[in-house]
Design an enzyme around this catalytic site. Structure first.
Site, PDB file in Angstrom:
ATOM      1  N   LYS A 137       0.831  -1.197   0.000  1.00  0.00           N
ATOM      2  CA  LYS A 137       0.000   0.000   0.000  1.00  0.00           C
ATOM      3  C   LYS A 137       0.865   1.246   0.000  1.00  0.00           C
ATOM      4  O   LYS A 137       1.769   1.393   0.827  1.00  0.00           O
ATOM      5  CB  LYS A 137      -0.937   0.001   1.212  1.00  0.00           C
ATOM      6  CG  LYS A 137      -1.906   1.190   1.241  1.00  0.00           C
ATOM      7  CD  LYS A 137      -1.376   2.348   2.070  1.00  0.00           C
ATOM      8  CE  LYS A 137      -2.298   3.563   2.016  1.00  0.00           C
ATOM      9  NZ  LYS A 137      -1.817   4.673   2.902  1.00  0.00           N
TER      10      LYS A 137
ATOM     11  N   GLY B 257      -0.773   8.345  -0.730  1.00  0.00           N
ATOM     12  CA  GLY B 257      -0.872   9.227  -1.889  1.00  0.00           C
ATOM     13  C   GLY B 257       0.239  10.244  -1.987  1.00  0.00           C
ATOM     14  O   GLY B 257       0.612  10.684  -3.083  1.00  0.00           O
TER      15      GLY B 257
ATOM     16  N   GLY C 135      -4.682  11.161  -0.693  1.00  0.00           N
ATOM     17  CA  GLY C 135      -5.283  12.146   0.211  1.00  0.00           C
ATOM     18  C   GLY C 135      -5.000  13.589  -0.114  1.00  0.00           C
ATOM     19  O   GLY C 135      -5.915  14.416  -0.142  1.00  0.00           O
TER      20      GLY C 135
ATOM     21  N   ASP D 275      -5.711   2.446   3.829  1.00  0.00           N
ATOM     22  CA  ASP D 275      -5.099   1.473   4.730  1.00  0.00           C
ATOM     23  C   ASP D 275      -6.091   0.357   5.069  1.00  0.00           C
ATOM     24  O   ASP D 275      -5.732  -0.822   5.125  1.00  0.00           O
ATOM     25  CB  ASP D 275      -4.623   2.159   6.019  1.00  0.00           C
ATOM     26  CG  ASP D 275      -3.536   3.174   5.752  1.00  0.00           C
ATOM     27  OD1 ASP D 275      -2.503   2.804   5.187  1.00  0.00           O
ATOM     28  OD2 ASP D 275      -3.737   4.353   6.103  1.00  0.00           O
TER      29      ASP D 275
ATOM     30  N   LYS E  10      -3.945   3.655  10.182  1.00  0.00           N
ATOM     31  CA  LYS E  10      -3.000   2.629   9.724  1.00  0.00           C
ATOM     32  C   LYS E  10      -2.907   1.478  10.724  1.00  0.00           C
ATOM     33  O   LYS E  10      -2.960   0.299  10.354  1.00  0.00           O
ATOM     34  CB  LYS E  10      -1.615   3.241   9.514  1.00  0.00           C
ATOM     35  CG  LYS E  10      -1.460   4.077   8.260  1.00  0.00           C
ATOM     36  CD  LYS E  10      -0.046   4.619   8.149  1.00  0.00           C
ATOM     37  CE  LYS E  10       0.168   5.305   6.807  1.00  0.00           C
ATOM     38  NZ  LYS E  10      -0.803   6.369   6.543  1.00  0.00           N
TER      39      LYS E  10
END
Length: 279
Positions: free
Chosen positions: A8, A11, A44, A171, A227
């Site tokens: 992951k 952004g 984000g 997340d 997270k």
């Protein structure tokens, strides 16, 4: 098929072209080894910028975006229309067999509307058009792509059973997919050197009990709270371990993703089901 690794990206790692190109080079090296890999990403700060252009207020609680209809339209446009397409194009140009997806594709991200969120400060907050991945979601499309040596690139948009789009925290989406795929490791790459303690030093190892202490004690920042909770859910889903790594460190990112059974860099945090579990 070998258990995949779910990677992951925050952004913030994808909005700057030189930094994104560096990440693409790392992914190309990983993909060339032939091990199954799934990428999940957020976006984000680009969403924040687009909201500002549209005159829409940004609202968050504990790192989760409060999402009304207007905000959702922006989220979908930015994540699926800009960030995902740009990343897939860059990966394809680097020789990676990348396939861009949302959680609506193949029902891989079927989600329930999130209930009111109990914030760290005790408030109950309505999140609006925010989703939590549900058991009704199916990993079959991802498994099919992985079996054919494609690299799925999933942006964090979910859908209800009746086809309504939802904003899912990236997340949370990554943790869910890692559990559904029985991933060997979930790697969460951001812009910090793992989880930091009160003195700013990287915490090398965490378990669910220590995560709860970090959150309740106020050490974890708002973004880190989401997270850590996603990491906890991934472990409950059967993922072997989770590593939070500084995605700006390309060597650390490569070694953490390639050696899913090995030790992690000193600038990363490994999260396991019990603190006694070590590589």
């Amino acid at each position: 098929m070998k258990a995949p690794v779910v990677l992951k990206f925050g952004g913030e790692l994808l909005e700057d072209p030189p930094r994104m190109n560096g990440l693409v080079a790392v992914i190309a090296r990983i993909a060339a080894a032939g091990d199954p890999l799934v990428i999940v990403h957020g976006g984000g700060r680009e969403i924040d910028a687009a909201l500002k252009v549209h005159g829409i207020e940004k609202r968050q609680v504990d790192g989760l975006r409060i999402t009304d209809e207007a905000t959702l339209d922006v989220v979908v446009a930015v994540l699926a229309g800009i960030v995902n397409t740009r990343l897939v194009a860059a990966l394809s140009a680097a020789g990676v067999a990348a396939v861009g997806l949302t959680g609506a594709d193949g029902s891989c991200g079927v989600s329930d509307v999130a209930p009111p969120h109990k914030a760290v400060d005790g408030r109950l907050v309505e999140l609006g058009r925010v989703g939590l991945p549900a058991r009704a979601s199916s990993p079959r499309l991802l498994q099919t792509l992985l079996a054919d040596r494609f690299v799925p690139v999933v942006c964090s948009i979910g859908m209800t059973k009746d086809g309504q789009l939802l904003n899912v925290n990236a997340d949370t989406m990554a943790g869910h997919l890692a559990g559904a795929l029985r991933a060997g490791r979930l790697v969460i790459a951001g812009s910090t050197a793992g989880v930091l303690d009160d003195s700013g030093k990287t915490v090398s190892l965490l378990d669910p009990a220590s995560i709860a202490r970090l959150v309740s004690g106020g050490t974890a920042t708002a973004g880190m709270i989401a997270k850590l909770r996603a990491c906890d859910e991934a472990l409950k889903g059967g993922v072997d371990d989770v590593v939070i790594v500084d995605g700006r460190d390309q060597d650390a990112l490569y070694s953490t993703t390639m050696d899913a059974a090995g030790a992690v860099p000193a600038t990363a945090t490994r999260i396991v089901a019990t603190a006694g579990t070590r590589s």
